[in-house]
Motif scaffolding. Structure first.
Motif, PDB file in Angstrom:
ATOM      1  N   ARG A 220       0.835  -1.205   0.000  1.00 22.94           N
ATOM      2  CA  ARG A 220       0.000   0.000   0.000  1.00 22.94           C
ATOM      3  C   ARG A 220       0.872   1.258   0.000  1.00 22.94           C
ATOM      4  O   ARG A 220       0.654   2.191  -0.784  1.00 22.94           O
ATOM      5  N   TRP A 221       1.871   1.264   0.904  1.00 19.99           N
ATOM      6  CA  TRP A 221       2.642   2.491   1.114  1.00 19.99           C
ATOM      7  C   TRP A 221       3.708   2.719   0.048  1.00 19.99           C
ATOM      8  O   TRP A 221       3.934   3.852  -0.363  1.00 19.99           O
ATOM      9  N   VAL A 222       4.348   1.665  -0.422  1.00 16.90           N
ATOM     10  CA  VAL A 222       5.299   1.829  -1.525  1.00 16.90           C
ATOM     11  C   VAL A 222       4.516   2.098  -2.815  1.00 16.90           C
ATOM     12  O   VAL A 222       4.893   2.947  -3.626  1.00 16.90           O
ATOM     13  N   GLY A 223       3.400   1.383  -2.970  1.00 19.91           N
ATOM     14  CA  GLY A 223       2.541   1.600  -4.136  1.00 19.91           C
ATOM     15  C   GLY A 223       2.041   3.025  -4.231  1.00 19.91           C
ATOM     16  O   GLY A 223       1.859   3.557  -5.342  1.00 19.91           O
ATOM     17  N   ALA A 224       1.835   3.675  -3.082  1.00 20.28           N
ATOM     18  CA  ALA A 224       1.357   5.063  -3.086  1.00 20.28           C
ATOM     19  C   ALA A 224       2.344   5.985  -3.785  1.00 20.28           C
ATOM     20  O   ALA A 224       1.946   6.901  -4.522  1.00 20.28           O
ATOM     21  N   ILE A 225       3.649   5.736  -3.584  1.00 23.81           N
ATOM     22  CA  ILE A 225       4.665   6.573  -4.249  1.00 23.81           C
ATOM     23  C   ILE A 225       4.713   6.233  -5.736  1.00 23.81           C
ATOM     24  O   ILE A 225       4.717   7.115  -6.599  1.00 23.81           O
ATOM     25  N   ILE A 226       4.749   4.940  -6.025  1.00 18.94           N
ATOM     26  CA  ILE A 226       4.861   4.486  -7.421  1.00 18.94           C
ATOM     27  C   ILE A 226       3.665   4.962  -8.249  1.00 18.94           C
ATOM     28  O   ILE A 226       3.814   5.391  -9.395  1.00 18.94           O
ATOM     29  N   ASN A 227       2.483   4.908  -7.646  1.00 22.36           N
ATOM     30  CA  ASN A 227       1.248   5.214  -8.391  1.00 22.36           C
ATOM     31  C   ASN A 227       0.771   6.650  -8.237  1.00 22.36           C
ATOM     32  O   ASN A 227      -0.302   7.002  -8.727  1.00 22.36           O
ATOM     33  N   SER A 228       1.558   7.475  -7.569  1.00 19.70           N
ATOM     34  CA  SER A 228       1.139   8.859  -7.344  1.00 19.70           C
ATOM     35  C   SER A 228       1.056   9.626  -8.661  1.00 19.70           C
ATOM     36  O   SER A 228       1.923   9.502  -9.525  1.00 19.70           O
ATOM     37  N   THR A 229       0.014  10.431  -8.785  1.00 19.94           N
ATOM     38  CA  THR A 229      -0.124  11.271  -9.981  1.00 19.94           C
ATOM     39  C   THR A 229       0.355  12.689  -9.703  1.00 19.94           C
ATOM     40  O   THR A 229       0.273  13.552 -10.578  1.00 19.94           O
ATOM     41  N   VAL A 230       0.812  12.963  -8.471  1.00 22.47           N
ATOM     42  CA  VAL A 230       1.330  14.295  -8.139  1.00 22.47           C
ATOM     43  C   VAL A 230       2.854  14.211  -7.996  1.00 22.47           C
ATOM     44  O   VAL A 230       3.398  13.120  -7.784  1.00 22.47           O
ATOM     45  N   PRO A 231       3.566  15.335  -8.121  1.00 20.26           N
ATOM     46  CA  PRO A 231       5.023  15.304  -8.011  1.00 20.26           C
ATOM     47  C   PRO A 231       5.499  14.785  -6.654  1.00 20.26           C
ATOM     48  O   PRO A 231       4.973  15.188  -5.609  1.00 20.26           O
ATOM     49  N   VAL A 232       6.482  13.891  -6.698  1.00 20.25           N
ATOM     50  CA  VAL A 232       7.075  13.337  -5.481  1.00 20.25           C
ATOM     51  C   VAL A 232       8.585  13.514  -5.567  1.00 20.25           C
ATOM     52  O   VAL A 232       9.191  13.245  -6.603  1.00 20.25           O
ATOM     53  N   LYS A 233       9.176  13.956  -4.467  1.00 18.53           N
ATOM     54  CA  LYS A 233      10.605  14.287  -4.422  1.00 18.53           C
ATOM     55  C   LYS A 233      11.253  13.608  -3.214  1.00 18.53           C
ATOM     56  O   LYS A 233      10.624  13.469  -2.171  1.00 18.53           O
ATOM     57  N   LEU A 234      12.510  13.221  -3.356  1.00 20.96           N
ATOM     58  CA  LEU A 234      13.306  12.723  -2.230  1.00 20.96           C
ATOM     59  C   LEU A 234      14.526  13.621  -2.068  1.00 20.96           C
ATOM     60  O   LEU A 234      15.278  13.834  -3.023  1.00 20.96           O
ATOM     61  N   ILE A 235      14.696  14.157  -0.857  1.00 22.74           N
ATOM     62  CA  ILE A 235      15.928  14.877  -0.485  1.00 22.74           C
ATOM     63  C   ILE A 235      16.513  14.089   0.674  1.00 22.74           C
ATOM     64  O   ILE A 235      15.861  13.959   1.716  1.00 22.74           O
ATOM     65  N   ALA A 236      17.706  13.538   0.513  1.00 21.08           N
ATOM     66  CA  ALA A 236      18.188  12.620   1.550  1.00 21.08           C
ATOM     67  C   ALA A 236      19.680  12.757   1.811  1.00 21.08           C
ATOM     68  O   ALA A 236      20.476  12.923   0.892  1.00 21.08           O
ATOM     69  N   GLY A 237      20.017  12.658   3.102  1.00 20.86           N
ATOM     70  CA  GLY A 237      21.402  12.617   3.534  1.00 20.86           C
ATOM     71  C   GLY A 237      21.974  11.221   3.322  1.00 20.86           C
ATOM     72  O   GLY A 237      21.441  10.243   3.845  1.00 20.86           O
ATOM     73  N   ALA A 238      23.041  11.126   2.544  1.00 16.70           N
ATOM     74  CA  ALA A 238      23.600   9.816   2.176  1.00 16.70           C
ATOM     75  C   ALA A 238      24.343   9.140   3.323  1.00 16.70           C
ATOM     76  O   ALA A 238      24.529   7.920   3.316  1.00 16.70           O
ATOM     77  N   LYS A 239      24.777   9.923   4.328  1.00 16.15           N
ATOM     78  CA  LYS A 239      25.578   9.364   5.429  1.00 16.15           C
ATOM     79  C   LYS A 239      24.718   8.749   6.545  1.00 16.15           C
ATOM     80  O   LYS A 239      25.244   8.343   7.574  1.00 16.15           O
ATOM     81  N   ASP A 240      23.433   8.699   6.330  1.00 22.94           N
ATOM     82  CA  ASP A 240      22.509   8.137   7.323  1.00 22.94           C
ATOM     83  C   ASP A 240      22.637   6.610   7.351  1.00 22.94           C
ATOM     84  O   ASP A 240      22.362   5.956   6.344  1.00 22.94           O
ATOM     85  N   PRO A 241      23.037   6.016   8.500  1.00 24.40           N
ATOM     86  CA  PRO A 241      23.161   4.556   8.544  1.00 24.40           C
ATOM     87  C   PRO A 241      21.817   3.827   8.525  1.00 24.40           C
ATOM     88  O   PRO A 241      21.752   2.642   8.195  1.00 24.40           O
ATOM     89  N   ILE A 242      20.736   4.520   8.851  1.00 19.42           N
ATOM     90  CA  ILE A 242      19.412   3.889   8.912  1.00 19.42           C
ATOM     91  C   ILE A 242      18.757   3.877   7.527  1.00 19.42           C
ATOM     92  O   ILE A 242      18.271   2.846   7.059  1.00 19.42           O
ATOM     93  N   SER A 243      18.729   5.034   6.880  1.00 19.58           N
ATOM     94  CA  SER A 243      18.066   5.128   5.563  1.00 19.58           C
ATOM     95  C   SER A 243      18.803   6.146   4.699  1.00 19.58           C
ATOM     96  O   SER A 243      18.216   7.134   4.268  1.00 19.58           O
ATOM     97  N   GLY A 244      20.081   5.865   4.457  1.00 20.05           N
ATOM     98  CA  GLY A 244      20.928   6.760   3.681  1.00 20.05           C
ATOM     99  C   GLY A 244      21.106   6.317   2.248  1.00 20.05           C
ATOM    100  O   GLY A 244      20.121   6.070   1.540  1.00 20.05           O
TER     101      GLY A 244
END
Length: 290
Positions: A220-244
């Motif tokens: 449901r939650w990953v599908g929401a991003i994949i199937n979104s019809t509105v703009p979606v953006k990711l801004i992420a810190g690469a040095k994050d050991p949890i989700s980098g």
């Protein structure tokens, strides 16, 4: 820096589903609405470094979710992501908002995914115009929880939450921030204060239940991003050991036409580590979708 006292004084409490929820709004009410959704285990104060710049451009709405920050932290709550999403929808309804943008971080990413999923399935009453995610466990398969998170999730969770002290908390924060952008003593002090408010340590092992929820509702939650019809953006810190970097790579793999700004020096709390850089990247995203 906006101190916690100032942050609290400039906010208000709303009674939602029988709980006192700390909320904060600022900016021109005729401007586009921006909803800020914070992460675990912190609170809306995480956005203080971006607050003044964002409120120059948007009508900004934020709150401390149930179990977090200055809001109520009931011992018997289930702390479902869907219930946190409901709280945001009540606040938007109270404010008469019909169209809004989302900027989310960490646990807040998951809440944003649920709100987006409701829009994808046409059950949302209010329209999300865009979503921007910061570091968070968007994909359970790439989420790498730190030891204390694993322990909180285990049968030892209630005991572990009682054993967390400020020194251990500071150590955990230092491990997840970027090596060149460590948390200041003011940040550690404020986040520790927010965590302890209303005996927040006593519900940490219940809030961590978001991790199995991510597994349960992955499609449901990953599908929401994949199937979104509105703009979606990711801004992420690469040095994050949890989700980098590993999460950024997975995002690029799964999301069609992925729009990503990689912050190579930042860690898990990019908006705290370099508020100016994250603000600039976010404003650039918004200009690009006009």
């Amino acid at each position: 820096m906006i101190t916690l006292d100032e942050w609290q004084q400039q906010g208000q409490y709303e009674s939602i589903h029988g709980h006192q929820i700390f909320t904060r709004y600022a900016g021109d009410k005729s401007a586009p609405v921006l909803l800020l959704i914070h992460g675990y285990p912190s609170a809306s104060w995480d956005w203080e470094g971006m607050w003044d710049a964002l409120t120059e451009h948007y009508y900004v709405i934020t709150l401390d979710m149930l179990g977090f920050g200055l809001s109520d932290k009931p011992k018997n709550a289930r702390y479902l992501i869907s219930e946190q999403a409901d709280i945001y929808q009540v606040v938007l309804q109270k404010l008469g908002v019909n169209d809004y943008h989302i900027l989310a971080h960490d646990y807040g990413d998951t809440v944003a995914q649920e709100l987006l999923a409701r829009q994808v399935e046409d059950s949302a009453e209010r329209h999300i115009a865009s979503v921007c995610f910061l570091n968070g466990g968007l994909f359970p398969e790439t989420h790498k929880p730190i030891l204390v998170q694993k322990l909180l999730l285990s049968p030892l969770g209630p005991l572990v939450s009682k054993l967390i002290n400020k020194q251990k908390f500071a150590g955990s924060l230092q491990r997840i921030f970027g090596p060149n952008t460590p948390p200041t003593s003011e940040v550690i002090d404020t986040l520790w204060q927010l965590l302890n408010h209303n005996d927040g340590l006593g519900v940490m092992h219940k809030l961590i239940n978001y991790m199995p929820q991510r597994q349960q509702y992955r499609e449901r939650w990953v599908g929401a991003i994949i199937n979104s019809t509105v703009p979606v953006k990711l801004i992420a810190g690469a040095k994050d050991p949890i989700s980098g970097q590993h999460m950024i790579d997975r995002y690029r793999q799964l999301i069609p036409n992925a729009d990503i700004t990689n912050m190579p020096r930042l860690g898990h709390y990019p908006q705290v580590e370099d508020a100016a850089a994250i603000t600039a990247a976010y404003l650039q995203f918004r200009r690009s979708i006009l």
